[in-house]
Write an enzyme that holds these catalytic residues in place. Sequence first.
Site, PDB file in Angstrom:
ATOM      1  N   ASN A 148      45.253  41.168  37.219  1.00  0.00           N
ATOM      2  CA  ASN A 148      44.353  40.113  37.253  1.00  0.00           C
ATOM      3  C   ASN A 148      42.825  41.177  35.996  1.00  0.00           C
ATOM      4  OD1 ASN A 148      45.071  37.893  38.840  1.00  0.00           O
ATOM      5  ND2 ASN A 148      43.564  38.522  40.261  1.00  0.00           N
ATOM      6  N   SER A 149      42.932  42.652  36.780  1.00  0.00           N
ATOM      7  CA  SER A 149      42.262  42.746  35.810  1.00  0.00           C
ATOM      8  C   SER A 149      42.462  43.409  34.498  1.00  0.00           C
ATOM      9  CB  SER A 149      42.155  44.347  36.647  1.00  0.00           C
ATOM     10  OG  SER A 149      40.463  43.825  37.519  1.00  0.00           O
ATOM     11  N   ASP A 155      51.224  30.377  45.663  1.00  0.00           N
ATOM     12  CA  ASP A 155      51.049  31.469  45.630  1.00  0.00           C
ATOM     13  C   ASP A 155      52.466  32.075  46.056  1.00  0.00           C
ATOM     14  OD1 ASP A 155      50.969  34.005  46.182  1.00  0.00           O
ATOM     15  OD2 ASP A 155      48.772  34.390  45.535  1.00  0.00           O
ATOM     16  N   HIS A 189      44.351  36.600  44.824  1.00  0.00           N
ATOM     17  CA  HIS A 189      44.785  35.367  44.625  1.00  0.00           C
ATOM     18  C   HIS A 189      44.168  34.330  44.202  1.00  0.00           C
ATOM     19  CE1 HIS A 189      49.496  37.271  45.487  1.00  0.00           C
ATOM     20  NE2 HIS A 189      48.068  38.904  46.181  1.00  0.00           N
ATOM     21  N   GLN A 216      33.304  40.493  36.518  1.00  0.00           N
ATOM     22  CA  GLN A 216      33.662  41.518  35.582  1.00  0.00           C
ATOM     23  C   GLN A 216      33.956  40.957  34.818  1.00  0.00           C
ATOM     24  OE1 GLN A 216      36.994  44.367  36.860  1.00  0.00           O
ATOM     25  NE2 GLN A 216      38.550  42.438  36.388  1.00  0.00           N
TER      26      GLN A 216
END
Length: 507
Positions: A376-377, A127, A22, A357
Amino acid sequence: MTTVPALADLNFVVIPLLSTSHLIPLTDMAKLLAQQGVTVTLVTTPLNAARFTAAIDRAIRSGLVIRVVELQFRAKEAGLPEGCENHNDVPGLKYRRQFFAAIDMLQEQAEKLFEEMKPKPSCIISDAYVAWTAETADKFQIPRIVFDGMSCFTQMCMHSLYIMRDQNKIPESGPFVIPDLPDRIEVTKAQLPPHFNPARAIFIQDIREKIRTAQNRAYGVVINTFEELEQRYVDKFQKLKNGRVWCIGPLSLCNNDDLDKAQRGNKSTFDKEDSLTKWLDSWQPESVVFACFGSLGRMTVVQFVELALGLEASGYPFILVIKAGEGQTPIEGWISENGFEERTKERGLLIRDWTPQVLILSHPAIGGFLTHCGWNSTVEGISAGVPMITWPLFAEQFLNERFLVHVLNIAAGVGSQAIVHLGEEEKFEVQVTNKAVTDAIEKVMDKEKEGNEMRKRARELGEMAKRAVEGDGSSYLNVTLLIKEIQDFQLNQSAKNANAQACDVLV
């Protein structure tokens, strides 16, 4: 007469949940907003600030007005070990309730800072899991924009699922179709997030409902996606939220150079001559499989063995990210005792550190991304134009898999059948065999037949993502529209206050 506030007089207060997955997108968002000329105040705690200090300091040196405000995290007072400031560091999910109690304790400190801030806070970008920000926004009479890290597709799935749950229409077993969606999306209850399929050991449904109630009160929503990726779902979500939805992603694309990509989310030892880059440079374009399961994903040793053997049997070079720390001893024991690392060293690279990543995905050698389907990924893989091998583990990840496989057609699944709730991994043995892993890899990496079509489509989406964040792109425009929305809100608020004062004088 009131005037439109200047950009420099706007102060966007960004409040992430203290969890790595997050913090990363909201830190990116802080940079993205500051690039438009507004002031951004990023509220966090000391140990979490350390994760992105290098990247933010570099952004500040470039001229962006970003201020990092650190609050004291009262871990011990909430019943957590001292120094436990991030959800990823919580020692077992039996402490999850204590973690959210400590999050709530930040409210009083934050509001004291709000009273002293200059420029005054113009809005909160919070958030969704930091529920107290709803009360704070009301107190300071400013808009609260929520971010919860999901796509518009998943938002609409969740909306329909809540209706089904409230009507007691989610079947206990067997597949069913989620209603009122543009595509036919079929799931089972066992594949649903804990909102509809709660964990047996850890039950915090009251906290989830509190978060949902606060989320429904929000002024608007920001989404880490781009409109062209899921236009039909964006339109439906816009309608649901009275038009106050801003798709401003992919957020990861605000990191333009290799150092920003390497240090995104945590400190990294990467530099341009690093062995990781040299290793990737040694392989042909689109030949390497990158396997990474996010910051929270955990596997039992028996399931890890199937993953490792599946990668090995595929015949493709691979990078496999392995969790470090507590609980990994059995996995490291198997790797050592069976000689896996030594046996595959000619074409396999095992990483046990924080992994850059975005940097890896952007390398030309990467041909497939074996992912847990965290959003996210997922959006990072889409941005890189890389087809995916999907292995959802928990949360809303099965919904993201459906989006990749059945809507976008850029992925093949390994056949996982049920959520493995965080903290309950040991209750499950093998869900996915090594053959299933190999078959999915071969399907995606094949340069002919179906794999070629996936690759072509993935490349097209990657180009669309990059265009979305450029000067005339949809996401760039949405950032400017969001800022204008806050300018207009402040202008209207100033006019109301002026009228109220005038009335008081007349009285």
